[in-house]
Design a protein around this motif. Structure first.
Motif, mmCIF file in Angstrom:
data_model
loop_
_atom_site.group_PDB
_atom_site.id
_atom_site.type_symbol
_atom_site.label_atom_id
_atom_site.label_comp_id
_atom_site.label_asym_id
_atom_site.label_seq_id
_atom_site.Cartn_x
_atom_site.Cartn_y
_atom_site.Cartn_z
ATOM 1 N N HIS A 1 0.845 -1.194 0.000
ATOM 2 C CA HIS A 1 0.000 0.000 0.000
ATOM 3 C C HIS A 1 0.882 1.246 0.000
ATOM 4 C CE1 HIS A 1 -2.593 3.130 1.804
ATOM 5 N NE2 HIS A 1 -3.608 2.456 1.308
ATOM 6 N N HIS A 2 1.974 1.235 0.778
ATOM 7 C CA HIS A 2 2.788 2.455 0.837
ATOM 8 C C HIS A 2 3.615 2.657 -0.426
ATOM 9 C CE1 HIS A 2 6.094 -0.146 2.578
ATOM 10 N NE2 HIS A 2 6.851 0.709 1.919
ATOM 11 N N VAL A 3 3.866 1.605 -1.198
ATOM 12 C CA VAL A 3 4.495 1.772 -2.512
ATOM 13 C C VAL A 3 3.477 2.357 -3.495
ATOM 14 C CG1 VAL A 3 5.489 0.539 -4.494
ATOM 15 C CG2 VAL A 3 6.210 -0.038 -2.164
ATOM 16 N N ALA A 4 2.246 1.916 -3.377
ATOM 17 C CA ALA A 4 1.180 2.397 -4.267
ATOM 18 C C ALA A 4 0.589 3.724 -3.821
ATOM 19 C CB ALA A 4 0.064 1.352 -4.341
ATOM 20 N N SER A 5 0.973 4.214 -2.640
ATOM 21 C CA SER A 5 0.299 5.397 -2.086
ATOM 22 C C SER A 5 0.457 6.624 -2.963
ATOM 23 C CB SER A 5 0.818 5.687 -0.672
ATOM 24 O OG SER A 5 2.193 6.033 -0.691
ATOM 25 N N ASP A 6 1.568 6.737 -3.686
ATOM 26 C CA ASP A 6 1.748 7.861 -4.600
ATOM 27 C C ASP A 6 0.649 7.852 -5.658
ATOM 28 O OD1 ASP A 6 3.405 10.069 -5.843
ATOM 29 O OD2 ASP A 6 3.520 8.595 -7.462
ATOM 30 N N THR A 7 0.369 6.673 -6.183
ATOM 31 C CA THR A 7 -0.709 6.544 -7.171
ATOM 32 C C THR A 7 -2.070 6.766 -6.524
ATOM 33 O OG1 THR A 7 0.568 5.054 -8.581
ATOM 34 C CG2 THR A 7 -1.831 4.947 -8.763
ATOM 35 N N LEU A 8 -2.288 6.209 -5.341
ATOM 36 C CA LEU A 8 -3.550 6.419 -4.632
ATOM 37 C C LEU A 8 -3.796 7.908 -4.401
ATOM 38 C CD1 LEU A 8 -3.306 3.589 -1.929
ATOM 39 C CD2 LEU A 8 -4.610 3.554 -4.059
ATOM 40 N N HIS A 9 -2.733 8.612 -4.033
ATOM 41 C CA HIS A 9 -2.832 10.053 -3.798
ATOM 42 C C HIS A 9 -3.215 10.780 -5.085
ATOM 43 C CE1 HIS A 9 -1.826 14.016 -2.226
ATOM 44 N NE2 HIS A 9 -1.000 14.190 -3.240
ATOM 45 N N LYS A 10 -2.579 10.407 -6.193
ATOM 46 C CA LYS A 10 -2.834 11.089 -7.460
ATOM 47 C C LYS A 10 -4.227 10.786 -8.008
ATOM 48 C CE LYS A 10 2.059 11.298 -8.692
ATOM 49 N NZ LYS A 10 3.165 10.706 -9.485
ATOM 50 N N LEU A 11 -4.774 9.631 -7.660
ATOM 51 C CA LEU A 11 -6.107 9.266 -8.130
ATOM 52 C C LEU A 11 -7.218 9.764 -7.208
ATOM 53 C CD1 LEU A 11 -5.465 5.578 -9.287
ATOM 54 C CD2 LEU A 11 -5.924 7.550 -10.752
ATOM 55 N N SER A 12 -6.845 10.286 -6.055
ATOM 56 C CA SER A 12 -7.843 10.748 -5.089
ATOM 57 C C SER A 12 -8.337 12.149 -5.428
ATOM 58 C CB SER A 12 -7.251 10.740 -3.672
ATOM 59 O OG SER A 12 -7.044 9.427 -3.210
ATOM 60 N N THR A 13 -9.532 12.431 -4.983
ATOM 61 C CA THR A 13 -10.137 13.753 -5.111
ATOM 62 C C THR A 13 -10.829 14.061 -3.785
ATOM 63 O OG1 THR A 13 -12.277 12.910 -5.868
ATOM 64 C CG2 THR A 13 -10.588 13.312 -7.562
ATOM 65 N N PRO A 14 -11.285 15.303 -3.590
ATOM 66 C CA PRO A 14 -12.030 15.585 -2.355
ATOM 67 C C PRO A 14 -13.253 14.679 -2.192
ATOM 68 C CG PRO A 14 -11.398 17.627 -3.446
ATOM 69 C CD PRO A 14 -11.046 16.517 -4.390
ATOM 70 N N GLU A 15 -13.828 14.237 -3.327
ATOM 71 C CA GLU A 15 -15.025 13.395 -3.266
ATOM 72 C C GLU A 15 -14.684 11.906 -3.165
ATOM 73 O OE1 GLU A 15 -15.446 17.199 -4.724
ATOM 74 O OE2 GLU A 15 -14.443 15.595 -5.878
ATOM 75 N N ARG A 16 -13.471 11.521 -3.563
ATOM 76 C CA ARG A 16 -13.075 10.107 -3.562
ATOM 77 C C ARG A 16 -11.685 9.987 -2.939
ATOM 78 N NH1 ARG A 16 -12.488 7.427 -9.294
ATOM 79 N NH2 ARG A 16 -10.546 8.617 -9.236
ATOM 80 N N ASN A 17 -11.662 9.778 -1.640
ATOM 81 C CA ASN A 17 -10.407 9.732 -0.893
ATOM 82 C C ASN A 17 -9.940 8.279 -0.769
ATOM 83 O OD1 ASN A 17 -8.312 9.830 1.006
ATOM 84 N ND2 ASN A 17 -9.240 11.567 2.077
#
Length: 693
Positions: free
Chosen positions: A90-106
């Motif tokens: 998860h922490h390796v993918a977190s950069d991607t998770l962060h970039k795919l997140s929005t205020p409506e989809r965290n």
């Protein structure tokens, strides 16, 4: 004998020194326990046979190599299905998770599960590398460098031949091609990678589950973390069809079992001399820690501006805090006098043997050369104009690319050669969101730091600030730039030097002002690196002649094989069992009730009655790993996946420069725990069933 007593006996046995044959010479060398990050083209076959009665075959190794991947964002992973599933942390993918997140989809807070192929989310700029081949090109590199060349000339000649080799390989194969420096410059190997650039998110748990225990538990054990994420690689718009992927072992691990780790450890300094380690202890690491503490406070303050600010800054803050704790552990290890006593004892013995051999005696000067270079490196610590913000990095790389493209390929800076152009453009043209408020805060702090380092009256500082304070100037630059627009960045890249020089974009102008100083500082550091590389090549030659070699060079963020056994350890007079389970996670949460970082997600409690609470969740082993191994698959003798590396304990943080398996442990998520969670907590039984198929 109780099982923990048997395990303790096994741990004590692993501290016995081993005798191996070297890859660079036939002399014996002493290694400790399960030490070793081995090249896939030089595997420790005799060691594994004599110590663990395991015969490693070429087919076994090739399958594991082709089932392993490297994340360009930093970290490792593995293919775990025939239709492209990739397992990582998860922490390796977190950069991607962060970039795919929005205020409506965290996605960081809430996690994500794709219920169908159509729901999988495409990462904006992720590249995965699958290592296809390794070729030793040492002779060709060395032949291109004149014996009597001064360091500056030698560096340019070496850079030219490396760029030529990489470009020839890329043009003939289409694979990403990187020449890797090994054994301090004694060897050069060409690594060819197949790239996957269409990568999509399939499943990720909540950060509360992946980083359960927060900073308090980070680098500690026991752990109860589901630090895992599944992605999928695509080709031609469809899930990739893979021949090589890891089968899944559905049995929990037992104490004493042999396991293997295939991953990309970042950087180690085990070849370093005592003087080089002293530089790390007294100069480099304290400097880095001061910088990290500054940035941690900055990001914490930014996060206080509200829920959205906290979301925007969370991934970066986590990275800073993780690095701060890791470097603190590294420094503590170097500040322990026993560390230096062990290193100095070996070095003194080695130098004495060299002095007694007339053919080797001239090589002893290399240790003095390294000692002199440490002072020069210390003097350069503050010499940087690389302002760390996303917008500035994009601007500086655009400016550098425009200039480097006017040069012959073999004369360019290494990251701007033809062989690496596709990867560079993917980063420059990423569609990942960039937030002006966060960029302003980061750039303002970097400008303030530049004033502290160079002085407010420095000509370059005066020019950059244009009569304004750092905060006001940063806000002005960020508000005026178009570097957050992908079409504009593409216009600059496609237009080349003429268009970049004509640009009145304030961020591009800032990069152009700083470019000459950036190049000047980089050239000085490259000269130091070249002199140090030449010195370590001699040290490697001398060490090999006296001791042989353990068969593995320092880590270089390239694929390596490590091995070890599942074992607990003694800590403060208490025996730490090697495995944990889901029941322990709920107990750990109850024991820390009221502490936010120990709150399991609500869906864990909703699923508690469905879970087999005795299912193994985490385990530790003695495999030799460091940062970069995060996301590495852990496999058994049959090559089946049994776990996923996600951390080391606090005692492992000296592994950058000294390995010991007395207490140091690699920490993994258990494969059986991952499947149990996906099926019963995240209620994705089809996804769980597809793992290893």
């Amino acid at each position: 004998m109780k099982i923990h007593q048997r395990i303790r006996t096994a741990v004590m046995t692993t501290t016995v020194m081993l005798t191996l044959s070297g890859a660079l010479g036939g002399t014996a060398v002493t290694l400790y326990g399960d030490e070793g990050m081995y090249l896939f083209n030089d595997l420790p076959k005799e060691t594994l046979k004599s110590r663990h009665d395991f015969e490693i075959t070429q087919a076994w190794a090739d399958h594991l190599r082709l089932s392993s991947v490297r994340f360009n964002s930093g970290g490792s992973g593995s293919f775990v299905s025939s239709d492209g599933l990739v397992l990582t942390n998860h922490h390796v993918a977190s950069d991607t998770l962060h970039k795919l997140s929005t205020p409506e989809r965290n996605l960081i807070d809430d996690g994500f599960t794709a219920r169908s192929i159509d729901e999988e989310l495409k990462a904006p700029d992720l590249e995965l590398n699958q290592l296809h081949s390794i070729e030793n090109v040492t002779d060709r590199v060395n032949a291109a460098v004149d014996d009597d060349a001064d360091p500056e000339t030698a560096f340019k000649q070496r850079r030219a031949i490396i760029a030529t080799i990489e470009n020839e390989s890329f043009e003939s194969t289409g694979f990403r091609s990187d020449v890797i420096t090994l054994f301090g410059g004694a060897q050069y190997h060409l690594y060819r990678y197949k790239k996957y650039t269409d990568v999509r998110l399939v499943w990720a748990p909540e950060t509360a589950a992946a980083f359960f225990g927060g900073d308090a538990d980070n680098f500690e054990y026991p752990r109860y973390n589901l630090d895992a994420t599944l992605m999928r690689v695509y080709e031609d718009g469809k899930p990739a069809k893979l021949e090589h992927f890891l089968a899944w072992n559905d049995q929990p691990l037992q104490g004493g079992e042999l396991v293997f780790v295939s991953g990309n450890p970042g950087r180690t300094q085990r070849i370093y001399t005592v003087d080089a380690l002293r530089y790390l202890r007294d100069d480099r690491l304290p400097y880095v820690l001061d910088y990290l503490r500054r940035k941690e406070i900055l990001m914490q303050q930014f996060s206080l501006n509200g829920a959205e600010a906290k979301r925007r800054g969370r991934d970066e803050l986590f990275g800073i805090q993780n690095a701060r704790k890791a470097y603190t552990g590294m420094l503590a290890g170097l500040q322990n006098p026993q560390t230096f006593a062990a290193k100095k004892g070996r070095e003194d013995k080695l130098l004495a043997a060299i002095a007694d051999d007339a053919s080797l005696a001239p090589l002893a000067d290399a240790w003095q050369d390294v000692a002199k270079l440490q002072k020069e490196k210390a003097d350069m610590l503050d010499q940087s104009v690389n302002l760390r913000s996303s917008l500035f990095s994009l601007a500086m790389n655009t400016v550098l690319l425009a200039e480097e493209d006017t040069k012959p390929n073999e004369q360019r800076l290494s990251e701007f050669t033809d062989a690496g152009r596709e990867s560079l453009l993917q980063r420059l043209l990423s569609t990942a969101p960039i937030y002006d408020d966060l960029e302003t805060v980061k750039l303002a702090d970097e400008l303030s730091r530049l004033i502290e380092v160079r002085g407010a009256d420095d000509d370059l500082v005066v020019e950059i600030l244009a009569g304004k304070g750092p905060r006001e100037r940063a806000a002005e630059i960020v508000a005026g730039t178009r570097m957050n627009e992908v079409p504009y960045r593409k216009e600059l890249v496609d237009g080349g030097r003429a268009v970049v020089l004509q640009s009145d974009d304030p961020m591009i102008q800032l990069a152009r002002w700083l470019e000459p100083e950036y190049r000047r500082i980089r050239e000085i550091n490259e000269k130091i690196d070249e002199r140090e590389r030449q010195a370590y090549a001699k040290i490697t030659e001398a060490t090999t002649a006296v001791e042989g070699t353990g068969g593995y060079p320092d880590a270089t963020f390239t694929l390596r094989l490590a091995f070890g056994t599942v074992n607990g350890y003694d800590e403060d007079g208490k025996w730490i069992e090697p495995t944990t389970d889901f029941a322990g996670a709920f107990t750990h949460a109850a024991d820390h009730e009221g502490q936010e970082d120990f709150d399991l997600p609500s869906r864990w409690y909703d699923a508690k009655d469905r879970l087999d609470l005795s299912t193994q969740l985490n385990f530790v082993c003695t495999a030799d790993i460091i940062g970069g191994n995060s996301g590495s698959p852990v496999v058994d003798r049959d090559g089946k996946l049994v776990g996923l590396i996600f951390d080391g304990n606090i005692q492992s943080l000296t592994a950058d420069y000294l390995y010991s398996d007395e207490q140091a442990r690699a920490v993994s998520v258990s494969a059986v725990g991952i499947r149990e969670a996906i099926e019963k907590i995240y209620q994705a039984p089809d996804l769980a069933k597809s793992l290893g198929q």
